[in-house]
Write a protein that holds these residues in place. Sequence first.
Motif, PDB file in Angstrom:
ATOM      1  N   ARG A 162       3.490  35.375  35.292  1.00  0.00           N
ATOM      2  CA  ARG A 162       3.939  34.489  34.224  1.00  0.00           C
ATOM      3  C   ARG A 162       5.411  34.088  34.380  1.00  0.00           C
ATOM      4  O   ARG A 162       5.785  32.940  34.141  1.00  0.00           O
ATOM      5  N   LEU A 163       6.259  35.057  34.804  1.00  0.00           N
ATOM      6  CA  LEU A 163       7.701  34.817  34.804  1.00  0.00           C
ATOM      7  C   LEU A 163       8.222  34.224  36.113  1.00  0.00           C
ATOM      8  O   LEU A 163       9.133  33.384  36.094  1.00  0.00           O
ATOM      9  N   TRP A 164       7.715  34.670  37.247  1.00  0.00           N
ATOM     10  CA  TRP A 164       8.305  34.262  38.520  1.00  0.00           C
ATOM     11  C   TRP A 164       8.238  32.755  38.770  1.00  0.00           C
ATOM     12  O   TRP A 164       9.184  32.191  39.335  1.00  0.00           O
ATOM     13  N   PRO A 165       7.139  32.068  38.406  1.00  0.00           N
ATOM     14  CA  PRO A 165       7.145  30.611  38.626  1.00  0.00           C
ATOM     15  C   PRO A 165       8.246  29.907  37.841  1.00  0.00           C
ATOM     16  O   PRO A 165       8.701  28.833  38.236  1.00  0.00           O
ATOM     17  N   LEU A 166       8.704  30.511  36.728  1.00  0.00           N
ATOM     18  CA  LEU A 166       9.751  29.906  35.904  1.00  0.00           C
ATOM     19  C   LEU A 166      11.146  30.342  36.315  1.00  0.00           C
ATOM     20  O   LEU A 166      12.083  29.544  36.340  1.00  0.00           O
ATOM     21  N   GLN A 167      11.291  31.638  36.652  1.00  0.00           N
ATOM     22  CA  GLN A 167      12.612  32.204  36.917  1.00  0.00           C
ATOM     23  C   GLN A 167      12.929  32.329  38.408  1.00  0.00           C
ATOM     24  O   GLN A 167      14.076  32.592  38.769  1.00  0.00           O
TER      25      GLN A 167
END
Length: 410
Positions: A46-51
Amino acid sequence: MKPSDFDQLVRREFARLTAQLLHSLGLSHIAVAEDALQTALLRAARLWPLQGWPDNPAGWLYRVAWRAAVDQLRHEAPLQPLDEAAEPPDPRPPASERFATELHDEELQLLFACCHPALPLASQVALALRLLTGLPLRTIAAGLLCGDAALAQRLARARNLLAKQALSLPPPTELEQRRSAVLATLYLMFNQGYQSAGPASVVIAKELCWEAIRLARALAAHPISAAAEADALAALLLLHGARLDGRLDAMGDLVRLPEQSRGRWDRRMVEMGLRHLQLAARGQVLSSYHLQACIAAEHARAPSWEATDWARLRHYYEALLALDGSSCARLGYAVALAHTEGPAAALARLDEDWAQLGQQPMPYAWAARAQWRHALGRLDEARADYAQALRLARHPAERRQLQALLDALG
């Protein structure tokens, strides 16, 4: 970040992360470790594609999993003190070489812990696959030929038994017995990747194959677990792994062995496999892994399909059948007969063995029978066999290959 990059990271690091979590938490918390690692993976997805990816992805996953495990244990036993400050260090970074011989003690301990002699062999294999690969239950169940519910019960009983055990290497008196189960686990792990039972879009899960090869080579090299049978398995997996790139064409369709370009085979892996096969000759017992590796070596050494030494392959299959009555061994022997005595002999042998191929013989058993019936002019029967093979096909690429064979009959 592409989804395939994340999938490759998970396949590459799952065993190491699970082993280090359980080394810190203990085998009494297998379910907690599984849940915690799944929590970390979901959070990363969930987080890595954004951060963006962290500098040390494996370390990030481990820290999040460890904290999730601590939270769950505190919730389950609020009065039991937990030392959060004693968070273990990040896992060591993976070796740069694809098949590095290093086997971390935590992974080795986890492999042998899963293969406890009090567990049935099927439970040992299932638990090790679950903890070392994170394969879905339905995929492991398909590989072990059992239902999802039955597998879940089997895994629950295995976790309960291991909860009373320490995560450590077995005593020397148990090593040989557990090593056989470990080898069977790695064999099945490779086969799951070689012909993936996962999503329909995945035909070959290479990272799973590479991990099985890495562990098999490391097992053969580690002073605790080295044995001729381990070298034989490493040879077998390397020789099959060398052909992975040749099994698919540019469109992602499967290519049969006779049509494969041998220039696409990994010659370095072939040489590594042959070296392991030489080392396997030091043993006193001939295992099925030895014979399967010899069969794979014959194909690897042959400069072309036409130059394959089928008489020698038939000899190996005859010896293999004395040790292994599996459907693959029976089908392989029939193929060798087709090349040494002709399609009529192969068809007669296959019909004789048909009842032993299982209630639903593999698609390629039907395709082989169709090919030999076609050669004998029995076209209607050949079409019916190809149609049944199509109904049993597991992947779109497999169906396209079989459909092309059926279309060729006119």
